[in-house]
Enzyme design. Structure first.
Site, PDB file in Angstrom:
ATOM      1  N   MET A  29       0.936  -1.241   0.090  1.00  0.00           N
ATOM      2  CA  MET A  29      -0.082  -0.137   0.001  1.00  0.00           C
ATOM      3  C   MET A  29       0.649   1.409   0.037  1.00  0.00           C
ATOM      4  O   MET A  29       0.405   2.351   0.494  1.00  0.00           O
ATOM      5  CB  MET A  29      -0.830  -0.007   1.148  1.00  0.00           C
ATOM      6  CG  MET A  29      -1.969  -1.286   1.124  1.00  0.00           C
ATOM      7  SD  MET A  29      -3.558  -1.074   2.186  1.00  0.00           S
ATOM      8  CE  MET A  29      -2.743  -0.780   3.978  1.00  0.00           C
ATOM      9  N   HIS A  36       9.160  -3.547   3.610  1.00  0.00           N
ATOM     10  CA  HIS A  36       8.772  -3.474   2.039  1.00  0.00           C
ATOM     11  C   HIS A  36      10.156  -3.964   1.366  1.00  0.00           C
ATOM     12  O   HIS A  36       9.922  -5.187   0.678  1.00  0.00           O
ATOM     13  CB  HIS A  36       8.217  -2.345   1.724  1.00  0.00           C
ATOM     14  CG  HIS A  36       6.872  -1.920   2.247  1.00  0.00           C
ATOM     15  ND1 HIS A  36       6.895  -0.860   2.701  1.00  0.00           N
ATOM     16  CD2 HIS A  36       5.599  -2.627   2.333  1.00  0.00           C
ATOM     17  CE1 HIS A  36       5.586  -0.654   3.350  1.00  0.00           C
ATOM     18  NE2 HIS A  36       4.903  -1.665   3.068  1.00  0.00           N
ATOM     19  N   SER A 184       6.290  -0.357  10.132  1.00  0.00           N
ATOM     20  CA  SER A 184       5.001  -0.304   9.636  1.00  0.00           C
ATOM     21  C   SER A 184       4.988   1.105   8.999  1.00  0.00           C
ATOM     22  O   SER A 184       5.550   2.149   9.667  1.00  0.00           O
ATOM     23  CB  SER A 184       3.915  -0.471  10.744  1.00  0.00           C
ATOM     24  OG  SER A 184       2.594  -0.055  10.395  1.00  0.00           O
TER      25      SER A 184
HETATM   26  P1  AMP Z   1       1.493  -2.963   3.339  1.00  0.00           P
HETATM   27  O1  AMP Z   1       2.024  -2.040   2.426  1.00  0.00           O
HETATM   28  O2  AMP Z   1       1.423  -2.533   4.798  1.00  0.00           O
HETATM   29  O3  AMP Z   1       0.137  -3.586   2.992  1.00  0.00           O
HETATM   30  O4  AMP Z   1       2.419  -4.027   3.714  1.00  0.00           O
HETATM   31  C1  AMP Z   1       2.752  -4.751   2.436  1.00  0.00           C
HETATM   32  C2  AMP Z   1       3.519  -6.061   2.599  1.00  0.00           C
HETATM   33  O5  AMP Z   1       4.654  -5.721   3.342  1.00  0.00           O
HETATM   34  C3  AMP Z   1       2.735  -7.077   3.399  1.00  0.00           C
HETATM   35  O6  AMP Z   1       2.920  -8.504   2.872  1.00  0.00           O
HETATM   36  C4  AMP Z   1       3.222  -6.737   4.803  1.00  0.00           C
HETATM   37  O7  AMP Z   1       3.070  -7.988   5.734  1.00  0.00           O
HETATM   38  C5  AMP Z   1       4.560  -6.647   4.430  1.00  0.00           C
HETATM   39  N1  AMP Z   1       5.196  -5.740   5.523  1.00  0.00           N
HETATM   40  C6  AMP Z   1       4.969  -4.663   6.018  1.00  0.00           C
HETATM   41  N2  AMP Z   1       5.675  -4.417   7.166  1.00  0.00           N
HETATM   42  C7  AMP Z   1       6.479  -5.279   7.430  1.00  0.00           C
HETATM   43  C8  AMP Z   1       7.581  -5.691   8.306  1.00  0.00           C
HETATM   44  N3  AMP Z   1       8.018  -4.799   9.125  1.00  0.00           N
HETATM   45  N4  AMP Z   1       8.517  -6.770   7.932  1.00  0.00           N
HETATM   46  C9  AMP Z   1       7.990  -7.755   6.884  1.00  0.00           C
HETATM   47  N5  AMP Z   1       7.005  -7.508   6.011  1.00  0.00           N
HETATM   48  C10 AMP Z   1       6.249  -6.445   6.226  1.00  0.00           C
END
Ligand code: AMP
Length: 279
Positions: A29, A36, A184
């Site tokens: 996102m 990421h 995050s």
């Molecule tokens: P998001 O943009 O938050 O939807 O995350 C995109 C992808 O990155 C998802 O598969 C999340 O689980 C992964 N992700 C986000 N934060 C982390 C993190 N700290 N460690 C590993 N993967 C992450």
């Protein structure tokens, strides 16, 4: 060279230039961070080509204020993806993903009822539907997800099996800050005081894990231990604290041999999640 596309037609033209190449897809996102990027690097190692989607999916936000305040920084995201030698950055507009008249969705049943599903109604219907659409658009060889969103991983794996998506789901461990806070996009919204307080999630998980390792196997005791540590932090408010079966995600009672510890905690107004597997 990183190519930027918005439409599914442009994406497919690049994806199918050479059908013999393997493609890794990292769905995101945006507001990219080192978590990421760790997924991107894994995809880079495993595949001939790497695609990253950047789409803040409105249908997975149960809270309109959370959607409105979700951090967005496309220009910086694209710079980060260029630095990682990503082949394709795909940022579809909302009407490309949800054209007028859209009315189909993917519902994964039991796995989406507890934990995040219980506390964020509709969230996983939005997630499963958009991820199915991303998979159909890109048709990747492999797709990369983070362990931080552990229930999302379970739901996507189930959907891939149930709907016969022809790809491998690869899970990457959670990337953390020095004090243990899971990276995050939402962390950027924490004030400095809240940022310090946010380490309480990892601290609670770590203490429960070490007490388990030294013999405390009662699920309720482990839950209580995490609850007490979080309640000691004045800026925190618990949404849920769970000790559940790692596959079914059902809450345990009594002694556990292996379990998923997971929690959702508000730090100020920001809702953070984290998890750890024990045993
Ligand atoms: P998001 O943009 O938050 O939807 O995350 C995109 C992808 O990155 C998802 O598969 C999340 O689980 C992964 N992700 C986000 N934060 C982390 C993190 N700290 N460690 C590993 N993967 C992450």
């Amino acid at each position: 060279m990183t190519q930027l596309v918005e439409t599914i037609a442009d994406l497919r033209a690049i994806r199918w230039q050479d059908p013999s190449l393997t493609w890794g897809l990292v769905p995101t996102m945006g507001a990219l961070h080192e978590g990421h990027i760790a997924l991107v690097r894994q995809a880079r190692r495993d595949n001939d080509r790497v695609a990253v989607s950047i789409f803040v999916n409105p249908t997975q936000f149960n809270d309109p204020a959370d959607l409105e305040k979700y951090p967005r920084n496309l220009a910086q995201d694209i710079e980060m993806l260029r630095a990682e030698n990503v082949d394709l950055a795909w940022s579809p507009p909302v009407n490309e993903m949800y054209p007028h008249g859209f009315q189909t969705s993917v519902i994964v049943k039991e796995l989406t009822r507890p934990l995040e599903g219980e506390h964020r109604p509709g969230h996983f219907e939005g997630v499963a539907t958009v991820v199915a659409k991303l998979f159909n658009a890109v048709q990747p060889t492999r797709a990369y997800f983070g362990q931080k969103d552990v229930q999302q991983v379970a739901v996507i794996k189930r959907m891939v099996r149930d709907l016969n998506f022809n790809l491998d789901v690869v899970v990457h461990p959670t990337v953390r800050e020095a004090d243990g806070l899971a990276l995050s996009s939402r962390n950027s919204r924490l004030s400095p005081g809240e940022r310090t307080a946010a380490a309480v999630l990892y601290r609670a998980l770590s203490v429960a894990k070490s007490r388990f390792d030294s013999g405390e196997t009662d699920a309720a005791a482990l839950r209580q231990m995490m609850t007490d540590i979080i309640n000691d932090e004045p800026l925190s408010r618990i949404d849920y604290v769970s000790v559940a079966h790692p596959d079914t995600l059902q809450e345990f009672t009594g002694d556990v041999e292996q379990a998923l510890l997971s929690l959702a905690v508000y730090i100020g107004e920001i809702r953070l999640i984290d998890n750890m597997v024990i045993g």
